[in-house]
Motif scaffolding. Sequence first.
Motif, mmCIF file in Angstrom:
data_model
loop_
_atom_site.group_PDB
_atom_site.id
_atom_site.type_symbol
_atom_site.label_atom_id
_atom_site.label_comp_id
_atom_site.label_asym_id
_atom_site.label_seq_id
_atom_site.Cartn_x
_atom_site.Cartn_y
_atom_site.Cartn_z
ATOM 1 N N LEU A 1 -50.334 10.756 60.767
ATOM 2 C CA LEU A 1 -49.237 11.761 60.330
ATOM 3 C C LEU A 1 -48.561 11.824 59.242
ATOM 4 C CD1 LEU A 1 -47.956 13.029 64.106
ATOM 5 C CD2 LEU A 1 -49.836 13.989 62.755
ATOM 6 N N LEU A 2 -47.903 10.730 59.036
ATOM 7 C CA LEU A 2 -47.074 10.217 57.818
ATOM 8 C C LEU A 2 -47.938 10.146 56.875
ATOM 9 C CD1 LEU A 2 -44.807 7.504 59.467
ATOM 10 C CD2 LEU A 2 -44.187 9.621 58.708
ATOM 11 N N GLY B 1 -36.582 8.441 56.279
ATOM 12 C CA GLY B 1 -36.957 9.896 56.872
ATOM 13 C C GLY B 1 -35.874 11.215 56.204
ATOM 14 N N SER B 2 -34.958 10.754 55.459
ATOM 15 C CA SER B 2 -34.066 11.562 54.951
ATOM 16 C C SER B 2 -34.556 12.677 54.029
ATOM 17 C CB SER B 2 -32.742 10.874 54.532
ATOM 18 O OG SER B 2 -33.251 10.181 53.434
ATOM 19 N N GLY B 3 -35.750 12.405 53.744
ATOM 20 C CA GLY B 3 -36.674 13.349 52.769
ATOM 21 C C GLY B 3 -36.643 14.805 53.559
ATOM 22 N N MET C 1 -43.227 14.989 59.436
ATOM 23 C CA MET C 1 -42.074 13.927 59.312
ATOM 24 C C MET C 1 -41.145 13.870 60.482
ATOM 25 S SD MET C 1 -42.285 12.328 56.237
ATOM 26 C CE MET C 1 -40.627 11.906 55.802
ATOM 27 N N TYR C 2 -41.017 15.037 60.857
ATOM 28 C CA TYR C 2 -39.926 15.045 62.182
ATOM 29 C C TYR C 2 -40.672 14.743 63.456
ATOM 30 C CZ TYR C 2 -36.461 17.100 64.858
ATOM 31 O OH TYR C 2 -35.301 17.386 65.976
ATOM 32 N N ILE C 3 -41.998 15.105 63.627
ATOM 33 C CA ILE C 3 -42.826 14.513 64.849
ATOM 34 C C ILE C 3 -42.816 12.926 64.583
ATOM 35 C CG2 ILE C 3 -44.948 14.316 65.734
ATOM 36 C CD1 ILE C 3 -45.555 17.136 64.790
ATOM 37 N N SER D 1 -40.583 9.600 50.141
ATOM 38 C CA SER D 1 -40.022 9.390 51.448
ATOM 39 C C SER D 1 -41.085 9.232 52.518
ATOM 40 C CB SER D 1 -39.026 10.534 51.711
ATOM 41 O OG SER D 1 -38.671 10.818 53.308
ATOM 42 N N ALA D 2 -42.148 10.132 52.564
ATOM 43 C CA ALA D 2 -43.170 10.021 53.468
ATOM 44 C C ALA D 2 -44.121 8.657 53.134
ATOM 45 C CB ALA D 2 -44.160 10.989 53.074
ATOM 46 N N LEU D 3 -44.252 8.136 52.126
ATOM 47 C CA LEU D 3 -44.944 6.861 51.722
ATOM 48 C C LEU D 3 -44.236 5.761 51.982
ATOM 49 C CD1 LEU D 3 -47.662 5.966 50.380
ATOM 50 C CD2 LEU D 3 -46.205 5.635 48.369
ATOM 51 N N VAL D 4 -42.915 5.746 51.855
ATOM 52 C CA VAL D 4 -42.226 4.402 52.480
ATOM 53 C C VAL D 4 -42.027 4.590 53.891
ATOM 54 C CG1 VAL D 4 -39.628 3.679 52.467
ATOM 55 C CG2 VAL D 4 -40.638 4.387 50.380
#
Length: 357
Positions: free
Chosen positions: A336-337, A261-263, A166-168, A228-231
């Motif tokens: 990646l997401l 991305g706040s997940g 996620m951070y990448i 979070s990742a899906l959205v």
Amino acid sequence: TPAGILLDNFGARKLLTIGALVCAFGCWWFANSSSLSVAITARILMGGGLAFVFLSSVQLASRWFSKRYFSMMIGFSEASGMFGAIVGNMLLAIFINNIGWREAFMLASTFALLLSVLSFLFVRDYPNKDEVPARSRLTVAKVLVSLKILTRMPLIWLHSIYISLMYISVTVFSGLWANPFLRRAFFMNLEQATLACCLVLAGIGMGSPIAGAICDTNKARNICIQISALVMLVLMCIILYVPDLSVPVINLLMFALGLSGSGIILSFAIVSDLAPEGAKSTSVGLTNSISMITAVLFQPVIGWILNLLSNEYNSKGLEYYSAEHYRMALSVLPALLFCAFVMGVIIARTNQKKLSS
């Protein structure tokens, strides 16, 4: 990781005080630097002094607030950090333009020194003096035992991978490649593209405390990190592949990208909960180190892919690449997401097996 180890052994008050002093000295040294090597060393000191800030907030939140509010407090910490990054960069630019860069960093040194004094006067590691445990001497053997315990916990590694993915996607896109892509694909000027990138940080800052407040149980957190990742995946695909988006729509999408991305902050809360007492800051530091290192290593990958897509170079630099070049190179980020979403599913199932066993 070293910052987490030191925090677990010496506490936030001492390290925030010393860290701010180191940062103040780094700013002063940078302001008075006369060579590149001195300037680089001073910048390293500035970064080293700031290394304890986020981990200290996590440690203090775990000690001063109940578990119900832990994620929300980490979210507030992340929000204040993002707000500080946006406002700080704006103020630094104003001061540099008006009084010069050396004077601006001297002012920053004074402010860091003030923060050191305030940390010493007001920060307390525990709400009650009776809760303060007797600290044993920090030894290499003690550090190795803590790391050994953490490395044998599969969920910590799974969350580290999730956070890294996620951070990448956030830092590589908004921090480096979104600006030239938005200018090339949607004909935005430099100011418009910069604002759109800043909106990602604003979204993370606003979304972090909200995510922490809503997802206050392990079950809710596991669901939220998947959503979070899906959205984020869907929003990234819209930004990259839908043509002819207007500037207001792009701004809205970029803000929503940061909001989703706040997940990431939820995984930090879970990692802290998973770690045994005395190794909580070390666990968050280990996870944070992994995500930072992978993000730094991955940033040049997009540039390498862009070079592979074209065998011609000229003085235009990044302006040479077409919108399609950028879309093809940045297609790594949706991949990646998707992996982050899969990792979220694996985390939920692993956590469920752990609870049922």
